[in-house]
Design an enzyme around this catalytic site. Structure first.
Site, mmCIF file in Angstrom:
data_model
loop_
_atom_site.group_PDB
_atom_site.id
_atom_site.type_symbol
_atom_site.label_atom_id
_atom_site.label_comp_id
_atom_site.label_asym_id
_atom_site.label_seq_id
_atom_site.Cartn_x
_atom_site.Cartn_y
_atom_site.Cartn_z
ATOM 1 N N LEU A 272 0.766 -1.144 -0.054
ATOM 2 C CA LEU A 272 0.157 -0.027 -0.034
ATOM 3 C C LEU A 272 0.823 1.389 -0.029
ATOM 4 O O LEU A 272 1.877 1.264 0.870
ATOM 5 C CB LEU A 272 -0.902 0.069 1.169
ATOM 6 N N ASP A 273 0.794 2.092 -0.748
ATOM 7 C CA ASP A 273 1.402 3.305 -1.108
ATOM 8 C C ASP A 273 1.329 4.460 0.419
ATOM 9 O O ASP A 273 0.719 4.073 1.020
ATOM 10 C CB ASP A 273 1.264 3.950 -2.468
ATOM 11 N N LEU A 274 2.145 5.390 0.165
ATOM 12 C CA LEU A 274 2.393 6.146 1.382
ATOM 13 C C LEU A 274 0.900 6.571 1.824
ATOM 14 O O LEU A 274 0.770 6.792 3.176
ATOM 15 C CB LEU A 274 3.055 7.444 1.016
#
Length: 321
Positions: A114-116
């Protein structure tokens, strides 16, 4: 000088990257990079290629340290907050998901990322091979997301996404989109996909005129985020894990993978076969006992008791000539 023949079957060992993945050292792909970087040795020699199999008695080390004995496969649900990166070490010095995990679970690998600014369900495992299997699109597990996006979406765009779409030369497979509600300038959606490419949800929705401003993963295959609190981690019970993985990645009762004839590569680098477990003796009784699973069915042969012990003939039971 001729090269030695390649191993002919699984009994000759397992690929070095697979052994490292099963140990939870890294995913198979990351293990291959570690080998290319010269961090892995086999019997005292630095490896430069992952095209090597580990055999009985081999000594495998990473950064000079022997890899640990292979543990049972485990899986955790983690509710990732936004603002954390899904990596073990960030070059920019940002806080990572793994720094916030309970120390007692040891080293784990994320299944997908999951990205930032994304949040929600992140599956964690100590088995890199399991991570590889569950990340494959061919596995067929749906990743499901709740998405808030600026803008509106038409039925035509939803049908377009359902058939798959290409964005900046990258082709994305079929994507399910359901409009949940509209609030002001934002639209709430439920999005389901099977590939999980880098920033896929944001890119495909941008291609149809939406700007994602919140993204929450709610499910990964059969595993749900549910009521798990933000930042919390919870292990999935072994019985549930075995049931949900099924034939995709079968585990025995102790949590070890059963693929390739229930072989195990213990993490000292030795490839070993798991012995068959003895079945308990059948209970004593008058009639025949129920056959164990997998046992051949059929009536006892002539002259045999149900327990397969020969019966002594007597005057009342002798056959007539």
């Amino acid at each position: 000088m001729a090269k030695p023949p390649a191993p002919k079957n699984a009994e000759d060992g397992e690929r070095i990257a697979k052994v490292l993945a099963h140990a939870g050292v890294a995913s198979r792909r990351e293990a291959e990079r570690m080998i290319e970087d010269g961090r892995v040795s086999l019997n005292g020699k630095i490896l430069r290629t992952p095209a090597v199999k580990v055999g009985p008695g081999d000594d495998v080390r990473v950064d000079g340290k022997p890899i640990a004995e292979r543990p049972p496969t485990r899986l955790w649900r983690h509710h990732k907050p936004d603002g954390l990166v899904t990596t073990h070490a960030d070059p920019q010095g940002r806080e990572t998901v793994f720094q916030s995990l309970p120390k007692e679970i040891g080293r784990v690998i994320s299944i997908g990322r999951l990205d930032l600014t994304s949040e929600g369900l992140l599956l964690l495992t100590n088995d890199g091979e399991l991570a590889r299997v569950l990340e494959l699109p061919s596995t067929g597990w749906t990743r499901r997301y709740r998405v808030r996006a600026y803008g509106d979406i038409t039925e035509e765009a939803i049908e377009k996404l359902k058939k798959g779409i290409s964005v900046e030369g990258v082709k994305y497979g079929p994507i399910e989109v359901v409009v949940d509600r509209r609030t002001g300038s934002n639209t709430w959606l439920t999005v389901g996909l099977k590939e999980g490419k880098n920033r896929e949800v944001r890119k495909v929705l941008s291609a149809v005129g939406l700007t994602v401003n919140r993204l929450l993963r709610t499910a990964y295959g059969p595993f749900q985020l549910g009521a798990l609190e933000k930042g919390k981690t919870e292990e999935i019970r072994r019985s549930v894990l075995r049931e949900q993985l099924g034939k995709l990645y079968p585990l025995d009762g102790d949590g070890y993978p059963m693929k390739e004839g229930a072989r195990e590569a213990d993490m000292t680098g030795r490839a070993v076969s798991k012995p068959e477990r003895p079945r308990p003796p059948a209970p004593a009784g008058k009639g025949p006992s129920r056959p164990s699973p997998g046992a051949p069915r059929g009536k006892p042969g002539p002259g045999k008791r149900p327990d397969n012990k020969a019966r002594k003939p007597d005057a009342h039971h002798r056959r007539k000539p």
